[in-house]
Write an enzyme that holds these catalytic residues in place. Structure first.
Site, PDB file in Angstrom:
ATOM      1  N   ALA A  81      -5.813  46.026   3.809  1.00  0.00           N
ATOM      2  CA  ALA A  81      -6.428  46.406   5.091  1.00  0.00           C
ATOM      3  C   ALA A  81      -7.522  47.467   4.973  1.00  0.00           C
ATOM      4  O   ALA A  81      -8.156  47.808   5.973  1.00  0.00           O
ATOM      5  CB  ALA A  81      -5.394  46.849   6.131  1.00  0.00           C
ATOM      6  N   ALA A  82      -7.778  47.964   3.751  1.00  0.00           N
ATOM      7  CA  ALA A  82      -8.814  49.004   3.606  1.00  0.00           C
ATOM      8  C   ALA A  82     -10.157  48.509   4.133  1.00  0.00           C
ATOM      9  O   ALA A  82     -10.862  49.225   4.852  1.00  0.00           O
ATOM     10  CB  ALA A  82      -8.951  49.422   2.148  1.00  0.00           C
ATOM     11  N   GLY A  83     -10.484  47.272   3.785  1.00  0.00           N
ATOM     12  CA  GLY A  83     -11.764  46.716   4.220  1.00  0.00           C
ATOM     13  C   GLY A  83     -11.826  46.562   5.741  1.00  0.00           C
ATOM     14  O   GLY A  83     -12.854  46.846   6.363  1.00  0.00           O
ATOM     15  N   ASP A  84     -10.719  46.116   6.335  1.00  0.00           N
ATOM     16  CA  ASP A  84     -10.673  45.899   7.798  1.00  0.00           C
ATOM     17  C   ASP A  84     -10.839  47.234   8.530  1.00  0.00           C
ATOM     18  O   ASP A  84     -11.570  47.337   9.520  1.00  0.00           O
ATOM     19  CB  ASP A  84      -9.327  45.279   8.217  1.00  0.00           C
ATOM     20  CG  ASP A  84      -8.949  44.087   7.343  1.00  0.00           C
ATOM     21  OD1 ASP A  84      -9.870  43.412   6.863  1.00  0.00           O
ATOM     22  OD2 ASP A  84      -7.744  43.862   7.148  1.00  0.00           O
TER      23      ASP A  84
HETATM   24  P1  ATP Z   1      -8.942  44.992   1.030  1.00  0.00           P
HETATM   25  O1  ATP Z   1      -8.129  45.584  -0.069  1.00  0.00           O
HETATM   26  O2  ATP Z   1      -8.422  45.230   2.390  1.00  0.00           O
HETATM   27  O3  ATP Z   1      -9.315  43.531   0.783  1.00  0.00           O
HETATM   28  P2  ATP Z   1     -11.772  45.304   0.753  1.00  0.00           P
HETATM   29  O4  ATP Z   1     -11.872  44.734  -0.633  1.00  0.00           O
HETATM   30  O5  ATP Z   1     -12.257  44.462   1.865  1.00  0.00           O
HETATM   31  O6  ATP Z   1     -10.305  45.822   1.023  1.00  0.00           O
HETATM   32  P3  ATP Z   1     -12.687  47.791  -0.266  1.00  0.00           P
HETATM   33  O7  ATP Z   1     -14.056  47.835  -0.782  1.00  0.00           O
HETATM   34  O8  ATP Z   1     -11.585  47.700  -1.262  1.00  0.00           O
HETATM   35  O9  ATP Z   1     -12.594  46.658   0.830  1.00  0.00           O
HETATM   36  O10 ATP Z   1     -12.371  49.096   0.620  1.00  0.00           O
HETATM   37  C1  ATP Z   1     -13.160  49.487   1.727  1.00  0.00           C
HETATM   38  C2  ATP Z   1     -13.482  50.957   1.612  1.00  0.00           C
HETATM   39  O11 ATP Z   1     -12.263  51.716   1.535  1.00  0.00           O
HETATM   40  C3  ATP Z   1     -14.279  51.328   0.362  1.00  0.00           C
HETATM   41  O12 ATP Z   1     -15.667  51.168   0.593  1.00  0.00           O
HETATM   42  C4  ATP Z   1     -13.867  52.787   0.159  1.00  0.00           C
HETATM   43  O13 ATP Z   1     -14.629  53.640   0.986  1.00  0.00           O
HETATM   44  C5  ATP Z   1     -12.407  52.786   0.622  1.00  0.00           C
HETATM   45  N1  ATP Z   1     -11.552  52.558  -0.564  1.00  0.00           N
HETATM   46  C6  ATP Z   1     -11.150  51.373  -1.070  1.00  0.00           C
HETATM   47  N2  ATP Z   1     -10.419  51.548  -2.195  1.00  0.00           N
HETATM   48  C7  ATP Z   1     -10.349  52.884  -2.402  1.00  0.00           C
HETATM   49  C8  ATP Z   1      -9.752  53.711  -3.396  1.00  0.00           C
HETATM   50  N3  ATP Z   1      -9.095  53.186  -4.431  1.00  0.00           N
HETATM   51  N4  ATP Z   1      -9.871  55.053  -3.264  1.00  0.00           N
HETATM   52  C9  ATP Z   1     -10.536  55.599  -2.214  1.00  0.00           C
HETATM   53  N5  ATP Z   1     -11.127  54.883  -1.253  1.00  0.00           N
HETATM   54  C10 ATP Z   1     -11.056  53.533  -1.340  1.00  0.00           C
HETATM   55  O1  RIB Z   2      -7.255  42.387   4.903  1.00  0.00           O
HETATM   56  C1  RIB Z   2      -5.857  42.406   4.817  1.00  0.00           C
HETATM   57  C2  RIB Z   2      -5.283  41.248   5.597  1.00  0.00           C
HETATM   58  O2  RIB Z   2      -5.715  40.038   5.012  1.00  0.00           O
HETATM   59  C3  RIB Z   2      -3.769  41.179   5.586  1.00  0.00           C
HETATM   60  O3  RIB Z   2      -3.162  41.922   6.610  1.00  0.00           O
HETATM   61  C4  RIB Z   2      -3.499  39.690   5.637  1.00  0.00           C
HETATM   62  O4  RIB Z   2      -2.874  39.261   6.813  1.00  0.00           O
HETATM   63  C5  RIB Z   2      -4.846  39.002   5.429  1.00  0.00           C
HETATM   64  O5  RIB Z   2      -5.369  38.520   6.617  1.00  0.00           O
END
Ligand code: ATP
Ligand code: RIB
Length: 311
Positions: free
Chosen positions: A251-254
């Site tokens: 969910a970091a990206g969301d």
């Molecule tokens: P997800 O894991 O939900 O698929 P994502 O791949 O869409 O995430 P990321 O680029 O991993 O998105 O994370 C979005 C933002 O969160 C990054 O730009 C950064 O600012 C922060 N972030 C992600 N991972 C880390 C980390 N390991 N440490 C600190 N901040 C992080």
């Molecule tokens: O970005 C994280 C989400 O991706 C999870 O909560 C999962 O449901 C998938 O949609």
């Protein structure tokens, strides 16, 4: 006045297992890291992020007629999200994501879309009657629903934001023309452009390609622990991530893109908004789960203060 955000995207229940290592093909491993069912889905995670930041949040998605749908809707209502445009599919179940989280916090996700796969143009059109100030879309719903949301937003001159997750090759990017901020992660960037954003030069090349096709005002590439890359059509900037102990990146990206869009909608300052989103992303990765890891505005402010004081 609070800005009203319409989120057009997905809702899932996440089945999460914590593992020391992934089994290889044909192998069975016993893992005692535990499991849980957590509300998730890219759209729901972002809608919860908007609501916890204080936005007037309206969520348009499609769920099944099952217990999972009841639980999810109950949570959204309790968080103050407007659920009037959450549609029900008579046959398909609520979406489900199987998530495996390894010890370093990295995840692998398989999504069964279920009812999300039936969100359509009419559902989206209906949701626009809420008079949003901004529209937020992700790609975890059918292309037609994404394209309709972009079209209605454009026709009504409402700023719209696209989180490009999960990207698929062949998505008609030109249908997103006029997008305010387009934000893919590293994998999504490579799928959409064929360019791996593994260097500044490549980030720039990919961002230019995306901006050219979509006429995006800003392209913000999420680079995980490397931070993010911002391109405004002329110049680029890189905002590094904060150093935190990672529990689970789900969910970091969301959360990042929701925080980015909301902060930008309030002040129109892309770099300030990205710094704010970077704080939100860092808090999110330091906690387990999807909906369970999304910070409130108060938590983000406290984190920002602690960083300032530590300097
Ligand atoms: P997800 O894991 O939900 O698929 P994502 O791949 O869409 O995430 P990321 O680029 O991993 O998105 O994370 C979005 C933002 O969160 C990054 O730009 C950064 O600012 C922060 N972030 C992600 N991972 C880390 C980390 N390991 N440490 C600190 N901040 C992080
Ligand atoms: O970005 C994280 C989400 O991706 C999870 O909560 C999962 O449901 C998938 O949609």
């Amino acid at each position: 006045m609070k800005k009203r955000i319409l989120v057009v995207s997905s809702a899932n229940i996440d089945f999460v297992q914590n593992v020391k290592r992934m089994p290889s093909g044909g192998e069975t491993v016993i893992e005692k890291g535990g499991y849980s069912y957590v509300p998730g889905g890219k759209g729901a995670n972002s809608a919860l992020a908007f609501a916890r930041l204080g936005a007037d949040t309206v969520f348009c998605t499609k769920v099944g007629r099952d217990d999972n749908a009841k639980k999810l809707k109950g949570l959204y209502s309790a968080e103050g999200i407007d659920t009037r445009f959450i549609c029900e599919d008579r046959e398909a179940p609520t979406g489900l994501a199987s998530i495996i989280v390894e010890e370093d916090g990295q995840n692998r996700i398989i999504v069964y879309p279920g009812a999300n796969g039936f969100l359509n143009e009419n559902d989206v059109e209906e949701a626009f009657t809420c008079y949003p100030d901004g529209v937020f879309v992700q790609l975890e719903i059918p292309d037609n629903a994404v394209i309709a949301a972009a079209r209605f937003a454009r026709e009504k001159s409402i700023p719209f934001f696209v989180d490009a997750g999960p990207a698929r090759q062949g998505f008609p990017l030109e249908e997103l023309r006029g997008v305010e901020i387009l934000s893919p992660n590293e994998t999504e960037c490579e799928i959409l452009t064929g360019i791996k954003p593994d260097s500044v030069q490549n980030c720039l090349k990919a961002a230019i390609r995306l901006a050219t096709v979509t006429e995006a005002k800003y392209v913000v590439i999420k680079l995980g622990r490397r931070g993010s890359f911002i391109y405004d059509g002329k110049y680029y900037n890189i905002i590094p991530a904060h150093k935190v102990t990672v529990a689970d990146t789900t969910a970091a990206g969301d959360v990042f893109t929701a925080a980015l869009s909301y902060a930008y909608l309030q002040k129109g300052e892309i770099l300030e908004a990205t710094r704010f989103a970077t704080l939100a992303g860092a808090i999110c990765v330091s906690r387990p789960g999807a909906s369970t890891s999304i910070p409130t505005l108060k938590e983000i402010k406290a984190f920002a203060k602690s960083i300032k004081e530590a300097k």
